[in-house]
Design a protein around this motif. Structure first.
Motif, mmCIF file in Angstrom:
data_model
loop_
_atom_site.group_PDB
_atom_site.id
_atom_site.type_symbol
_atom_site.label_atom_id
_atom_site.label_comp_id
_atom_site.label_asym_id
_atom_site.label_seq_id
_atom_site.Cartn_x
_atom_site.Cartn_y
_atom_site.Cartn_z
ATOM 1 N N LYS A 170 -22.603 4.565 35.517
ATOM 2 C CA LYS A 170 -21.466 3.921 34.843
ATOM 3 C C LYS A 170 -20.958 2.730 35.654
ATOM 4 O O LYS A 170 -20.734 1.646 35.115
ATOM 5 C CB LYS A 170 -20.324 4.926 34.664
ATOM 6 C CG LYS A 170 -20.383 5.767 33.425
ATOM 7 C CD LYS A 170 -19.034 6.390 33.083
ATOM 8 C CE LYS A 170 -18.420 7.162 34.224
ATOM 9 N NZ LYS A 170 -17.143 7.809 33.837
ATOM 10 N N PRO A 175 -16.146 12.826 30.043
ATOM 11 C CA PRO A 175 -17.579 12.857 29.758
ATOM 12 C C PRO A 175 -18.004 14.252 29.308
ATOM 13 O O PRO A 175 -17.431 15.258 29.747
ATOM 14 C CB PRO A 175 -18.221 12.491 31.106
ATOM 15 C CG PRO A 175 -17.150 11.806 31.876
ATOM 16 C CD PRO A 175 -15.862 12.441 31.442
ATOM 17 N N ASN A 224 -20.352 9.411 27.426
ATOM 18 C CA ASN A 224 -19.091 8.816 27.871
ATOM 19 C C ASN A 224 -18.247 8.294 26.719
ATOM 20 O O ASN A 224 -17.041 8.098 26.860
ATOM 21 C CB ASN A 224 -19.377 7.665 28.845
ATOM 22 C CG ASN A 224 -20.050 8.153 30.117
ATOM 23 O OD1 ASN A 224 -19.563 9.064 30.769
ATOM 24 N ND2 ASN A 224 -21.186 7.544 30.461
#
Length: 237
Positions: free
Chosen positions: A163, A116, A95
């Motif tokens: 995330k 990503p 990321n």
């Protein structure tokens, strides 16, 4: 569940047979390695943290529709999982630029990425787990196109959940490694672990590293970093 003979010992875990041919027991160790085993040490308590953290995250991913090998936590260090044949690909999701990505591409560590990224490494310690692409993976029989497509879909789904989860406790998920395996009936499931051993975690505010980079880079107090993530997840006793 009866624990029988040890059938495999890796860098961070031991695997034992059970009285069910489709289930094994994974026992997490405190051993720490880096740079493909060239650096070795111990991070006291990490086995228990990695075990419980992995089990919690995998149980949450199951609720999101991601199948995993998790079955049952036996104690702090041991867990029953489905016996799988590991697909010989390490799947790396990034990321933010860090680690080998920054070195290879000359992108400053910590730089934003426009999206990503996903990388495959061929799981072979003797070769140093070299980077390969999907065509190479198919060519050597590491995975079929269908398997690669399913692994890719699942990996990005895992990323989206993790995330958001870690952001909720003040941690940025920089990058991480996943492994997948096939059960006896051919289902692809998420295997291995999700922990500070396999993920880069940075504090959102201070960018302090809360993962195995503290061991890799001699930054000090890796035990404290593992405990910090564990505590923020609400798993500490």
């Amino acid at each position: 569940m009866e624990q029988k003979e040890m059938i495999y010992e890796g860098k961070a875990k031991k695997v034992y047979a059970t009285d069910d041919e489709n289930l094994v027991i994974v026992d997490y160790k405190d051993d720490a390695t880096a740079f493909n085993g060239l650096k070795k040490g111990t991070i006291v308590g990490k086995g228990a943290i990695n075990n419980r953290m992995t089990n919690y995250l995998m149980s949450q991913l199951e609720k999101q529709g991601v199948p995993t090998h998790f079955v049952e936590e036996l104690d702090d260090r041991r867990t029953v999982v489905k016996k799988v044949s590991i697909i010989p690909l390490e799947v790396i999701i990034r990321n933010r630029a860090a680690g080998s990505f920054s070195k290879r591409l000359g992108v400053a560590e910590g730089s934003d990425l426009l999206c990503p990224t996903l990388e495959f490494s061929y799981k072979d310690d003797d070769l140093g787990d070299p980077l390969i692409n999907s065509y190479m993976a198919k060519a050597i029989g590491a995975a079929t196109q269908e398997e690669i497509d399913e692994i890719t879909r699942m990996a990005f789904a895992v990323n989206e959940f993790l995330k958001e989860f870690f952001a909720g406790i003040g941690i940025e998920l920089i990058d991480f490694k996943l492994e997948f395996g096939k059960t006896s009936d051919g289902q692809i499931v998420l295997a291995d672990e999700i922990s500070p051993d396999t993920c880069r975690y940075w504090d959102i505010e201070t960018h302090e590293k809360l993962d195995k980079d503290r061991f890799r880079r001699d930054l000090g107090d890796p035990e404290g970093a593992y405990k910090e993530v564990f505590a923020r997840m609400g798993l500490g006793k």
